[in-house]
Scaffold this motif. Structure first.
Motif, short mmCIF file in Angstrom:
data_model
loop_
_atom_site.label_atom_id
_atom_site.label_comp_id
_atom_site.label_asym_id
_atom_site.label_seq_id
_atom_site.Cartn_x
_atom_site.Cartn_y
_atom_site.Cartn_z
N UNK A 1 -27.24 26.61 25.39
CA UNK A 1 -27.33 25.49 24.42
C UNK A 1 -28.76 24.92 24.39
N UNK A 2 -29.15 24.42 23.23
CA UNK A 2 -30.52 23.90 23.07
C UNK A 2 -30.79 22.76 24.05
N UNK A 3 -29.80 21.85 24.23
CA UNK A 3 -30.06 20.68 25.09
C UNK A 3 -30.31 21.15 26.52
N UNK A 4 -29.62 22.24 26.90
CA UNK A 4 -29.78 22.75 28.26
C UNK A 4 -31.16 23.41 28.43
N UNK A 5 -31.58 24.13 27.41
CA UNK A 5 -32.93 24.72 27.45
C UNK A 5 -33.97 23.63 27.61
N UNK A 6 -33.83 22.57 26.82
CA UNK A 6 -34.80 21.48 26.84
C UNK A 6 -34.78 20.78 28.20
N UNK A 7 -33.57 20.53 28.71
CA UNK A 7 -33.40 19.90 30.01
C UNK A 7 -34.10 20.72 31.10
N UNK A 8 -33.86 22.03 31.12
CA UNK A 8 -34.44 22.86 32.17
C UNK A 8 -35.98 22.94 32.04
N UNK A 9 -36.42 23.00 30.81
CA UNK A 9 -37.87 23.10 30.59
C UNK A 9 -38.58 21.85 31.14
N UNK A 10 -38.06 20.67 30.77
CA UNK A 10 -38.71 19.43 31.22
C UNK A 10 -38.59 19.28 32.73
N UNK A 11 -37.41 19.60 33.27
CA UNK A 11 -37.19 19.49 34.71
C UNK A 11 -38.20 20.35 35.48
N UNK B 1 -40.93 19.22 38.18
CA UNK B 1 -40.88 19.72 39.56
C UNK B 1 -42.16 20.44 39.95
N UNK B 2 -42.76 21.10 38.99
CA UNK B 2 -43.98 21.84 39.31
C UNK B 2 -45.24 21.01 39.12
N UNK B 3 -45.04 19.72 38.87
CA UNK B 3 -46.18 18.80 38.86
C UNK B 3 -46.98 18.78 37.57
N UNK B 4 -46.55 19.53 36.57
CA UNK B 4 -47.31 19.50 35.32
C UNK B 4 -47.03 18.24 34.50
N UNK B 5 -45.91 17.62 34.78
CA UNK B 5 -45.61 16.30 34.20
C UNK B 5 -45.49 15.33 35.37
N UNK B 6 -46.61 14.75 35.82
CA UNK B 6 -46.55 13.92 37.03
C UNK B 6 -45.85 12.59 36.79
N UNK B 7 -45.38 11.95 37.87
CA UNK B 7 -44.74 10.65 37.74
C UNK B 7 -45.64 9.69 36.98
N UNK B 8 -45.06 8.84 36.16
CA UNK B 8 -45.85 7.89 35.39
C UNK B 8 -46.30 8.44 34.05
N UNK B 9 -45.98 9.69 33.76
CA UNK B 9 -46.33 10.24 32.45
C UNK B 9 -45.37 9.69 31.41
N UNK B 10 -45.89 9.23 30.30
CA UNK B 10 -45.00 8.79 29.22
C UNK B 10 -44.59 10.02 28.43
N UNK B 11 -43.34 10.16 28.14
CA UNK B 11 -42.93 11.32 27.35
C UNK B 11 -42.50 10.84 25.97
N UNK B 12 -42.44 11.76 25.02
CA UNK B 12 -42.15 11.35 23.64
C UNK B 12 -40.79 10.66 23.54
N UNK B 13 -40.69 9.75 22.61
CA UNK B 13 -39.40 9.10 22.38
C UNK B 13 -38.44 10.13 21.79
N UNK B 14 -37.17 9.78 21.81
CA UNK B 14 -36.17 10.69 21.26
C UNK B 14 -36.48 11.03 19.81
N UNK C 1 -30.27 15.91 26.60
CA UNK C 1 -31.19 16.39 27.62
C UNK C 1 -31.80 15.22 28.39
N UNK C 2 -32.24 14.21 27.65
CA UNK C 2 -32.85 13.04 28.28
C UNK C 2 -31.86 12.32 29.19
N UNK C 3 -30.61 12.18 28.71
CA UNK C 3 -29.60 11.46 29.50
C UNK C 3 -29.36 12.16 30.84
N UNK C 4 -29.27 13.47 30.75
CA UNK C 4 -29.06 14.27 31.96
C UNK C 4 -30.23 14.05 32.94
N UNK C 5 -31.45 14.11 32.41
CA UNK C 5 -32.64 13.96 33.25
C UNK C 5 -32.71 12.55 33.84
#
Lengths: 461, 461
Positions: free
Chosen positions: A12-22, A26-39, A56-60
């Motif tokens: 499912x698309x939401x799962x793909x998106x969830x895994x990609x962002x996660x 986890x690999x540090x490319x989106x460090x803590x404190x990064x603002x991500x796009x709104x829904x 996807x966002x809710x799960x994360x």
């Protein structure tokens, strides 16, 4: 934002998106404190459904990867085991506020046009400054500002503004506000009356107030500040914007300039001349600056590179009368220069090579075209429903409304996708009349955006 | 300076030099206001006789091309008919003060080593910042400072200084002095007592005085500021340099840190922790910063890039407790951010890519070597004639003299070609004891210069 999404996949698309962002987190490319796009932004951008992004966002969020802060946005949360600091660049998916695809035409005052900015030449100047001035970079710089820049400013002021000055009289500052702070302290204006235009530039007024000055708001007449009211005051100094009154845009005629100088000579007062927008004049003959008319060392001249170059350089300057410069040298000898010498030296090179003058000439033409487009569009779409104010120079105009008040028009505009502003905060004592105006800055908009924006605005007035 | 001088020519050397400079001025390559090399500098540089240079300069002064300003130097004079603005670069012959070939070994405090500075990487970051953030450059920037930089600083502070902070608590400023100005106004310290170290950093003391604070100089003990005297005072705030007391260099032990925090909690006072030089520690275990020990939002942390990166970046930051940051947002909402977002974004990229950490590690090793050379040279040449003070960290040390006073040693040193400094101005109330110290900064000197400098100094003590 370009997450790797396969529409044909069985996942499912939401799962793909969830895994990609996660994984990114986890690999540090989106460090803590990064603002991500709104829904909404991500929905628009990826052209997928809102539900998909939301899921996807809710799960994360539930798993603690993301954090939603009311009225701020969605951020990558702090996680306990922070991974090794990644050496890769921030992926281009991080959409920051500034880079959101424009959905609103924003007549914001203060933005400038960078489409034609000579980035290549400027980068060369920065690079040369660093290479040739290696030693300079390792030290604290000249407290007054780099000599080479002050020399170029002196040459420029003589040629373009008729101001005779020597580099010794110039102090580089990190913006007009800090320039005014320094002047307050140098002239010991704390507890003293200072005359300002009513309405006038609130950014400077705040500084005077915070420095403990008593504000004397002087009303404007059709041709600028009322000399009569200035003479009646006990002001020790007056702050004026004679090239393009802020925000009304009138140009102070030479007669009033002479009267103002006489006031200064007779009352031993100082004139603080903020010559912002002096470069961009579209009609009529240039009028000599107060500084160029001053014969008794009573004018302190403020210049800025925010309009003529880039607001993001954060570089302004003061031209002091020699007597005040000497006092500055004595009283402020412990203060470091706040502007990076790298930027100062690069600017000196840019000016010395003639690039600055070429840039100003090019921008004057560009802004003149935009300005003309703005006036034509207003004429075409709004006709006699508004009156245009302050249209002879500068990067903004005011419109005087009939019948409606500014807040209504602004609100309607926002719904239609056009953003205009209320100048009422520029009054020290707002009157009901101040609601009759809206303010339109056009420096940062394209010709097409100006046309479209005015057409949209017309449907609100 | 490379004037075209033909030693075999029949034209006298002075005349060749005269004509060469005159042509440079007339053709605008040496514009009015340019400082030209002193007679001695040019004599040294061209390896011609002093009389030759003197004769050429005298002729040019008599004809009005040059102007000699006592105690300042020799300058190109203003000439009536200014020639067209040249588009060529300033010729490399213009020797400015900073670039004069070193004839003196200068133990000046505040200079840093740029030999190993990663200019190429830094230039890439600047260039990327401009290319990727085009729109950002056209606008006034985030008033608190660019988010991306604040995020990197938060990460860095946690990893290197144990300070837990969020980007929301960080304010970017254009130097420590402006940071202290802001703090004075935010805490309303005007007319209030503020405790400072005696001796202490005079650049900050000046700001407190100019902001109308009452100074309470607190004496130093062997391990730093006297807590007893702090407790006796009515201070509303204390300014300290715990990582490397300025100028004595002691490191505040953890016990005193706890006592200081208790003082703050009990008296509702604030601690302004200036963590300059915190990166460069050569002996002993790191001690937690006051900020990292603070449990009641009473520590305001100041950091700077002047030592760890380049003094010429003019970029510092404040970490506020959340409650104060909120107040800042309310009271200072009209104030523009003074640091160029170009530099901020470039720095964020530099940090994000790990270049900053690599640079700090490299510099720590470099400075440790220099520091060790300095201590060894002093041991070798000065033995028991001096005592070394503050040698565990930082980019400077003090030497305590026996018998002689600092001014004598400084004067003798200058004659021998080595420049050292008197720290006496760091006392609010200088005592005769303050004359017993000389101050040596070593950041900007090479290993060889340090060895040679100390050998020269030894002949003066």
């Amino acid at each position: 934002m370009t997450p790797f999404i396969q529409r044909e996949s069985s996942i499912p698309l939401y799962s793909q998106l969830y895994h990609w962002i996660k994984t990114e987190i986890e690999e540090g490319r989106l460090p803590p404190g990064t603002k991500i796009p709104s829904i909404r932004q991500l929905t628009d951008y990826l052209q997928i459904s809102r539900n998909t992004v939301e899921a996807a966002y809710q799960q994360l969020q539930a798993e603690g990867y993301l954090e939603s802060v009311p009225r701020s946005g969605i951020w990558v949360a702090e996680i306990e085991e922070r991974l090794a600091h990644s050496s890769e660049e921030v992926p281009s998916l991080v959409i920051e506020r500034e880079r959101v695809r424009k959905s609103v035409i924003d007549f914001k005052y203060g933005n400038v046009d960078v489409i034609k900015f000579p980035f290549k030449r400027w980068k060369k100047c920065l690079s040369d400054a660093m290479e040739e001035e290696g030693e300079l970079l390792s030290q604290y710089s000249n407290k007054q500002g780099e000599w080479s820049l002050r020399r170029e400013i002196a040459t420029y002021l003589l040629q373009s503004r008729g101001v005779h000055t020597r580099p010794e009289q110039i102090l580089i500052t990190s913006g007009t506000q800090s320039a005014v702070e320094i002047i307050c302290r140098l002239l010991k204006l704390q507890g003293k009356e200072v005359a300002i235009e009513e309405p006038g530039y609130s950014g400077v007024r705040t500084v005077f107030v915070d420095q403990g000055c008593e504000m004397v708001p002087v009303p404007l007449e059709k041709d600028g500040l009322s000399i009569y009211h200035l003479q009646k005051s006990k002001a020790k100094a007056v702050y004026v914007t004679p090239s393009h009154q802020f925000p009304f845009g009138m140009i102070l005629p030479v007669g009033k300039r002479t009267q103002m100088l006489n006031w200064a000579y007779q009352s031993a007062g100082y004139i603080i001349e903020d010559d912002y927008d002096g470069e961009f004049r579209y009609q009529g003959q240039p009028i000599p600056s107060l500084k160029s008319l001053d014969e008794e060392e009573k004018v302190i001249y403020l210049g800025t590179f925010s309009k003529s170059f880039l607001p993001s350089m954060r570089m302004s300057f003061i031209v002091f009368p020699p007597s005040l410069m000497k006092q500055y040298g004595q009283k402020f000898s412990d203060y470091d220069q706040p502007v990076s010498p790298m930027i100062q030296v690069a600017m000196a090179k840019f000016m010395h090579a003639g690039d600055f003058e070429r840039h100003i000439r090019r921008m004057r033409k560009t802004y003149q075209r935009k300005h003309q487009t703005l006036l034509n569009s207003i004429e075409q779409h709004l006709g006699n429903k508004v009156e245009i104010i302050g249209e002879k120079s500068g990067l903004h105009i005011l419109l005087e409304l009939q019948g409606q008040a500014a807040p209504q028009v602004i609100e309607k505009g926002l719904k239609k996708g056009v953003k205009v502003y209320a100048p009422s905060r520029f009054w020290l004592h707002p009157i009901s009349d101040s609601q009759r105006y809206i303010m339109l800055g056009f420096g940062g908009l394209s010709i097409e955006e100006i046309e479209e924006g005015i057409a949209l605005l017309a449907s609100c007035i």
